[in-house]
Enzyme design. Sequence first.
Site, PDB file in Angstrom:
ATOM      1  N   PHE A 149       0.811  -1.220   0.000  1.00  0.00           N
ATOM      2  CA  PHE A 149       0.000   0.000   0.000  1.00  0.00           C
ATOM      3  C   PHE A 149       0.839   1.263   0.000  1.00  0.00           C
ATOM      4  O   PHE A 149       0.379   2.321  -0.443  1.00  0.00           O
ATOM      5  CB  PHE A 149      -0.925   0.015   1.226  1.00  0.00           C
ATOM      6  CG  PHE A 149      -0.213   0.316   2.523  1.00  0.00           C
ATOM      7  CD1 PHE A 149      -0.005   1.616   2.938  1.00  0.00           C
ATOM      8  CD2 PHE A 149       0.258  -0.712   3.329  1.00  0.00           C
ATOM      9  CE1 PHE A 149       0.674   1.895   4.127  1.00  0.00           C
ATOM     10  CE2 PHE A 149       0.927  -0.450   4.518  1.00  0.00           C
ATOM     11  CZ  PHE A 149       1.137   0.859   4.914  1.00  0.00           C
ATOM     12  N   LYS A 173      -1.063  -7.734  -8.650  1.00  0.00           N
ATOM     13  CA  LYS A 173      -1.995  -7.797  -7.525  1.00  0.00           C
ATOM     14  C   LYS A 173      -1.592  -6.691  -6.556  1.00  0.00           C
ATOM     15  O   LYS A 173      -0.740  -6.859  -5.700  1.00  0.00           O
ATOM     16  CB  LYS A 173      -1.916  -9.166  -6.846  1.00  0.00           C
ATOM     17  CG  LYS A 173      -3.195  -9.604  -6.084  1.00  0.00           C
ATOM     18  CD  LYS A 173      -3.630  -8.706  -4.960  1.00  0.00           C
ATOM     19  CE  LYS A 173      -2.743  -8.799  -3.740  1.00  0.00           C
ATOM     20  NZ  LYS A 173      -3.241  -7.885  -2.632  1.00  0.00           N
ATOM     21  N   GLU A 176      -5.123  -3.887  -1.736  1.00  0.00           N
ATOM     22  CA  GLU A 176      -6.547  -3.570  -1.776  1.00  0.00           C
ATOM     23  C   GLU A 176      -6.885  -2.294  -1.010  1.00  0.00           C
ATOM     24  O   GLU A 176      -8.013  -1.803  -1.069  1.00  0.00           O
ATOM     25  CB  GLU A 176      -7.369  -4.748  -1.228  1.00  0.00           C
ATOM     26  CG  GLU A 176      -7.152  -5.071   0.240  1.00  0.00           C
ATOM     27  CD  GLU A 176      -5.950  -5.984   0.506  1.00  0.00           C
ATOM     28  OE1 GLU A 176      -5.896  -6.568   1.602  1.00  0.00           O
ATOM     29  OE2 GLU A 176      -5.067  -6.088  -0.381  1.00  0.00           O
ATOM     30  N   ARG A 177      -5.896  -1.723  -0.314  1.00  0.00           N
ATOM     31  CA  ARG A 177      -6.155  -0.492   0.442  1.00  0.00           C
ATOM     32  C   ARG A 177      -6.142   0.748  -0.442  1.00  0.00           C
ATOM     33  O   ARG A 177      -6.812   1.731  -0.142  1.00  0.00           O
ATOM     34  CB  ARG A 177      -5.108  -0.334   1.562  1.00  0.00           C
ATOM     35  CG  ARG A 177      -5.161  -1.443   2.592  1.00  0.00           C
ATOM     36  CD  ARG A 177      -4.008  -1.329   3.567  1.00  0.00           C
ATOM     37  NE  ARG A 177      -3.924  -2.477   4.455  1.00  0.00           N
ATOM     38  CZ  ARG A 177      -2.925  -2.709   5.292  1.00  0.00           C
ATOM     39  NH1 ARG A 177      -1.901  -1.862   5.343  1.00  0.00           N
ATOM     40  NH2 ARG A 177      -2.918  -3.770   6.067  1.00  0.00           N
ATOM     41  N   SER A 226       5.666  -7.058   4.383  1.00  0.00           N
ATOM     42  CA  SER A 226       6.240  -7.427   5.675  1.00  0.00           C
ATOM     43  C   SER A 226       7.066  -8.701   5.548  1.00  0.00           C
ATOM     44  O   SER A 226       6.838  -9.528   4.648  1.00  0.00           O
ATOM     45  CB  SER A 226       5.134  -7.629   6.710  1.00  0.00           C
ATOM     46  OG  SER A 226       4.382  -8.788   6.413  1.00  0.00           O
ATOM     47  N   CYS A 281       9.678   1.676   3.738  1.00  0.00           N
ATOM     48  CA  CYS A 281      10.635   0.644   4.143  1.00  0.00           C
ATOM     49  C   CYS A 281      12.045   1.206   4.228  1.00  0.00           C
ATOM     50  O   CYS A 281      12.932   0.569   4.791  1.00  0.00           O
ATOM     51  CB  CYS A 281      10.600  -0.539   3.190  1.00  0.00           C
ATOM     52  SG  CYS A 281      11.217  -0.172   1.535  1.00  0.00           S
ATOM     53  N   GLU A 384       9.559  -3.213  13.428  1.00  0.00           N
ATOM     54  CA  GLU A 384       9.282  -2.133  12.484  1.00  0.00           C
ATOM     55  C   GLU A 384       7.958  -1.475  12.880  1.00  0.00           C
ATOM     56  O   GLU A 384       6.908  -2.130  12.890  1.00  0.00           O
ATOM     57  CB  GLU A 384       9.198  -2.679  11.060  1.00  0.00           C
ATOM     58  CG  GLU A 384       9.022  -1.606  10.006  1.00  0.00           C
ATOM     59  CD  GLU A 384       9.037  -2.154   8.589  1.00  0.00           C
ATOM     60  OE1 GLU A 384       9.510  -1.440   7.684  1.00  0.00           O
ATOM     61  OE2 GLU A 384       8.593  -3.297   8.382  1.00  0.00           O
TER      62      GLU A 384
END
Length: 499
Positions: A149, A173, A176-177, A226, A281, A384
């Site tokens: 996202f 893909k 979805e957020r 993640s 990140c 994190e």
Amino acid sequence: MQELTHYLNGQHVKGTSGRFADVMNPATGEVQAKCPLASTAEVDQAVAYAAEAQRGWAAVNPQRRARVLMKFVDLLNRDMEKLAEALSREHGKTLPDAAGDVQRGLEVVEYCIGAPQLLKGEYTDSAGPGIDMYSMRQALGVTAGITPFNFPAMIPMWMFAPAIACGNAFILKPSERDPSVPLMLAELMEEAGLPKGVLQVVNGDKEAVDAILHNDVIQSIGFVGSTPIAEYIYSTGCANGKRVQCFGGAKNHMIVMPDADMDQAADALVGAGYGAAGERCMAISVAVPVGDDTADRLIEKLVPRIEKLKVGPYTAGKDVDYGPVVTAAAKANIERLVQTGIDQGAKLVVDGRDFNLQGYEDGFFVGPHLFDNVTKDMDIYKHEIFGPVLSTVRAQSYEEALGLAMDHEYGNGTAIFTRDGDAARDFANRVNVGMIGVNVPIPVPLAYHTFGGWKKSVFGDLNQHGPDAFKFYTRTKTVTSRWPSGIKEGGEFSIPVME
């Protein structure tokens, strides 16, 4: 309520699974759209379209494929403001930061325009008596990417641009957020001349991910997210015979030496630690001043800068420093970790817990936090946080500071601020981290170098973009060719050797 779609074979297609995810406005906390979550059958249909389209696309010569990317760059520049606004609306980034998200992806596309040069093979004339040898790079077929996202424009382009330049089809893909920008990118690619079906966008959750992992036609998978999910995708994809590159979590340290320019270091930390609400990140989340005097001077410089940060929605103007985090769950997790820092004995120097933005009380805003006296055993150091929280770990020597970065399980990025060239050179050579900044807080390489961390920040042996991308999205085929002169009789039954 807007209902979003998948993008299959050149068309917006409504989801058929009956399952949807809420797309939020992070600034208000309101649901602004519904995103369809694909079934396995929908993913398989996208793959079938891609496989059909890829055969013709791979037969197009690299120069003509590059021309599509050239046109795509023009269209990205034309629609930059439109893309940035859509990105900010779903993610919460400021408009300048959202435009930077698009721009960093665009730069990788520009690099991929060099595909004709990057795809050249090798040739050896007269490798043996009457024998020539040559190698060629050929497309894998249907490839896929699962993107996060926090960079809904940049990271999809990091993946699909080189994949498509190499002659592959690509299944994207996205998260979805914030799925709108990936859908817009697919439209622009086809406006640029990409044949229908070469780039498919399938929205979804774990069911779609598993469908990608287990589809026999898909040859490679890229992932950013993640570390636990990266490990899952890497192990499952490899077990299914796919080429996989996965990029996971990070805990990036910035070492501040006693001779550093403290104003420069403080400015760098504020931008790198709090930009995009810390949802990067490559964000700097750990400051490591060397010596207590250095730490005291650094904290003194940081506090007023952090207290002046402007937090608000992207609609509040271009002087907003950062916006909300992406979901209520993300906000709750950040607040939980902040509380563990307090409970475990860290000193909260700047307390953002009471931050409240009038008119946006239901938004997912998190005030800036600054911790001092953080130690290696604390949760805020080990995990994190992915939020606007900067932890200060005091080191008493350069070797101790270096050890902190080296001993952490993550190895994405790190930086050192110093005027000492010897210290900087030693740090860059010794630290076991993938991307190093010397007086640069966020050392994301430019498009013609590769991006990738070490340790538990990466799974796979090839990085993103740059030369590694063209290796990842192609296979090498080597041909040994012999055209004998005259007619010879009889076969040879021993292994050929050089004579």
